[in-house]
Design an enzyme around this catalytic site. Structure first.
Site, PDB file in Angstrom:
ATOM      1  CG  HIS A   1      32.282  27.073 108.330  1.00 39.96           C
ATOM      2  ND1 HIS A   1      31.516  26.743 109.535  1.00 39.96           N
ATOM      3  CD2 HIS A   1      33.241  26.204 107.985  1.00 39.96           C
ATOM      4  CE1 HIS A   1      32.199  25.700 109.870  1.00 39.96           C
ATOM      5  NE2 HIS A   1      33.303  25.488 109.159  1.00 39.96           N
ATOM      6  CE  LYS A  49      33.350  17.441 113.925  1.00 44.69           C
ATOM      7  NZ  LYS A  49      34.237  18.053 113.051  1.00 44.69           N
ATOM      8  NE  ARG A  52      40.020  26.413 111.566  1.00 40.82           N
ATOM      9  CZ  ARG A  52      39.967  25.203 112.397  1.00 40.82           C
ATOM     10  NH1 ARG A  52      39.075  25.937 113.334  1.00 40.82           N
ATOM     11  NH2 ARG A  52      40.289  24.384 112.314  1.00 40.82           N
TER      12      ARG A  52
END
Ligand code: COA
Length: 164
Positions: A18, A42, A91
């Protein structure tokens, strides 16, 4: 006109992957807001305020980076803030499908001319996620080098607190 960008996520916790995106995006725009999403679905290790505090600490060397939190739709936050861009990191190829879906949905919801901008994640960090960091750390594995040293400390303290 100031070119403002937004980088949103759970950041539970912020990783070096990040941080790499944050540093690069901060160099591309006049200002970058790192916005921590309040997502009740979450399960997070850190509270939203702890995540804000951690993100502030690890980005304090970047004068044009601000940290905030938000709940609800990302597009509402973007529309209220007048951001030129929403930055996302890619990614691996599997990120692409989700990101395409989100970018296209957001494009419908953005009221201005906000673009979603993708940066390729540094290959040194392409295998990490916050969940994997937490799993490895919880099971006693080494995560230094993958998250800022401050985050290593915060994870250690949190795990100690939780084991009491
Ligand atoms: N380096 C390291 N890890 C990375 C990374 C990078 N460059 N990029 C992503 N990751 C990791 C994250 O840590 C996260 O790990 P986790 O799932 O273990 O926590 C994972 O990859 C997924 O990241 P991301 O897709 O950014 O998910 P998120 O939960 O952090 O954030 C939001 C997603 C906030 C952008 C999205 O849920 C959102 O917009 N929410 C608001 C509600 C909304 O508007 N919904 C409609 C969207 S169209």
């Amino acid at each position: 006109m100031e070119r403002k960008a937004l980088y949103a996520g759970s950041f539970d916790p912020v990783t070096n992957g990040h941080l790499n995106i944050i540093e690069r995006a901060a160099g591309m725009f006049d200002s970058l807001t790192v916005a921590i999403v309040v997502n009740p679905n979450k399960k997070c290790l850190f509270t939203v305020d702890e995540r804000v505090e951690i993100a502030k600490e690890v980005t304090k060397h970047l004068p044009n980076v601000h940290v905030d939190k938000f709940s609800g739709l990302l597009a509402d936050y973007v529309n209220a803030g007048g951001f030129a861009a929403v930055v996302r990191g890619l990614r691996v190829t599997t990120d692409f499908e989700n990101e395409l879906q989100m970018a296209q949905m957001n494009a419908r919801l953005f009221k201005g001319s906000t673009e979603t901008v993708f940066l390729m994640t540094d290959p040194n960090y392409s295998f990490i996620s916050s969940s994997l960091i937490k799993e490895v750390a919880t099971l006693g594995g080494e995560v230094s080098g993958l998250v800022p040293d401050y985050v290593v400390l915060r994870i250690e303290n949190k795990l100690q607190e939780e084991s009491k």
